[in-house]
Design an enzyme around this catalytic site. Structure first.
Site, PDB file in Angstrom:
ATOM      1  N   SER A  85      -8.694  -6.963 -58.644  1.00  0.00           N
ATOM      2  CA  SER A  85     -10.024  -7.340 -59.144  1.00  0.00           C
ATOM      3  C   SER A  85     -10.679  -6.141 -59.811  1.00  0.00           C
ATOM      4  CB  SER A  85     -10.915  -7.843 -57.999  1.00  0.00           C
ATOM      5  OG  SER A  85     -11.157  -6.799 -57.067  1.00  0.00           O
ATOM      6  N   GLY A  86     -11.818  -6.391 -60.439  1.00  0.00           N
ATOM      7  CA  GLY A  86     -12.635  -5.324 -60.986  1.00  0.00           C
ATOM      8  C   GLY A  86     -11.943  -4.429 -61.990  1.00  0.00           C
TER       9      GLY A  86
ATOM     10  N   GLY B 238      -5.523  -1.233 -55.705  1.00  0.00           N
ATOM     11  CA  GLY B 238      -6.719  -2.062 -55.837  1.00  0.00           C
ATOM     12  C   GLY B 238      -6.779  -2.794 -57.156  1.00  0.00           C
ATOM     13  N   ALA B 239      -5.641  -3.354 -57.565  1.00  0.00           N
ATOM     14  CA  ALA B 239      -5.548  -3.923 -58.918  1.00  0.00           C
ATOM     15  C   ALA B 239      -5.749  -5.427 -58.959  1.00  0.00           C
ATOM     16  CB  ALA B 239      -4.180  -3.577 -59.521  1.00  0.00           C
TER      17      ALA B 239
ATOM     18  N   TYR C 263     -18.746   7.320 -47.829  1.00  0.00           N
ATOM     19  CA  TYR C 263     -18.189   7.060 -49.153  1.00  0.00           C
ATOM     20  C   TYR C 263     -18.284   8.294 -50.047  1.00  0.00           C
ATOM     21  CZ  TYR C 263     -17.676   5.045 -53.827  1.00  0.00           C
ATOM     22  OH  TYR C 263     -17.274   4.796 -55.115  1.00  0.00           O
TER      23      TYR C 263
ATOM     24  N   SER D 159     -17.202   9.137 -58.092  1.00  0.00           N
ATOM     25  CA  SER D 159     -18.383   8.338 -58.431  1.00  0.00           C
ATOM     26  C   SER D 159     -19.477   9.200 -59.037  1.00  0.00           C
ATOM     27  CB  SER D 159     -18.922   7.659 -57.164  1.00  0.00           C
ATOM     28  OG  SER D 159     -20.168   7.055 -57.409  1.00  0.00           O
TER      29      SER D 159
ATOM     30  N   GLY E 139      -9.639  -2.131 -61.553  1.00  0.00           N
ATOM     31  CA  GLY E 139      -8.193  -2.037 -61.400  1.00  0.00           C
ATOM     32  C   GLY E 139      -7.458  -3.166 -62.096  1.00  0.00           C
TER      33      GLY E 139
END
Length: 290
Positions: free
Chosen positions: A13-14, A10-11, A170, A142, A16
């Site tokens: 955006s955000g 998941g690199a 989640y 989280s 990552g």
């Protein structure tokens, strides 16, 4: 970090992407494992331009597909002779989902992406990480789990059979990752691989992550954004845990963004639940018990 190989899911955006920028800037060989080729390519070029690190690479990986995970790992093992850091950053938290979506592997897609996929990815790359030791695995949970102090793994509801909401799916997947961290850290004790988990608080989300939500929910997230930390600040915690010598021999911990070890809920420490979760996850992932 010049001799280190780092894989971040998941690199594109955000957090990552911010972590990839920081680690590439330190000279590491960073592999961006992304589901979208288009967004991955854009992130890759931006990181190379910003860091002048030509060792940065893109790999296509969809954690919701076991076929895709196995092909990614096959290619990775063919092209790389070491893996020093594995960061499980990618996650599915699609709040627009109204009902459980079962993927082609027969698993609810949030649980598949956030837990079963990372477990399979780790399993397939673990021998290489042992050869590359000392190495580090970083899972991501989280801080929102604090709102669910009595949450446990609902083994009869992993696919949303009894009830489903994206929030429940989640947070159950993130509790599973906490347990996976504790269990794997014990299993790998003495191997030279440490396993730690990040307790991510509210992080500012871009507007495109809010598409599909009703207006009232968008307003809530826009208000939360004012109190949220930035992806760059959160990524600094990732970078510290995988780079700093102070954490070389530290394993089986959950860390907040201030690098304080935190306690998770009582259910997360039950080893009998770890064992049951491991067995069921391995069965879901097609991992042999041998």
């Amino acid at each position: 970090m010049n001799l280190k190989t780092v894989l971040i899911t998941g690199a594109n955006s955000g957090i990552g992407k911010a972590a990839a920028l920081q680690l590439a800037g330190k000279g590491a060989k960073v592999i961006l494992a992304c589901r979208s080729k288009e967004r991955g390519e854009q992130a890759l070029q931006e990181i190379i331009k910003a860091t002048a690190n030509e060792k940065t690479e893109l790999g296509l990986l969809d954690l919701n597909s076991q076929t895709g995970i196995r092909q990614f790992c096959k290619d990775f093992l063919h092209n790389h002779d070491r893996l020093d850091v594995l960061i499980h950053n990618a996650a599915n938290f699609d709040l627009s989902m109204k009902k459980a979506v079962i993927n082609p592997d027969g698993i609810e897609s949030i649980f598949a992406t956030n837990h079963v996929g990372p477990v399979l990815l780790t399993h397939l790359l673990l021998d290489l990480m042992k050869k590359s030791a000392p190495s580090r695995i970083l899972t991501v949970a989280s801080k929102g789990l604090e709102a669910y102090p009595f949450l446990d793994i609902q083994f009869d509801n992993l696919n949303g059979e009894r009830k489903f909401s994206p929030q429940l799916a989640y947070y159950q997947s993130k509790l599973a990752q906490v347990m996976f961290t504790y269990d794997l850290a014990e299993e790998l004790a003495g191997s030279g691989i440490n396993v730690n988990c990040i307790w991510v608080p509210s992080v500012a989300l871009p507007d495109d992550r809010l598409s599909g939500l009703p207006d009232w929910q968008k307003k809530i997230y826009q208000l939360q954004r004012k109190m949220a930390i930035s992806p760059v600040r959160m990524a600094e915690t990732y970078t510290s845990l995988v780079m700093d010598d102070a954490y070389t021999n530290v394993t089986g911990k959950v860390w907040d963004h201030h690098l304080n070890a935190v306690k998770t809920n009582r259910n997360s420490y039950r080893s009998e639940t770890w064992i049951k979760l491991r067995a069921i996850t391995n069965k879901m992932a097609g991992i042999s018990s041998q």
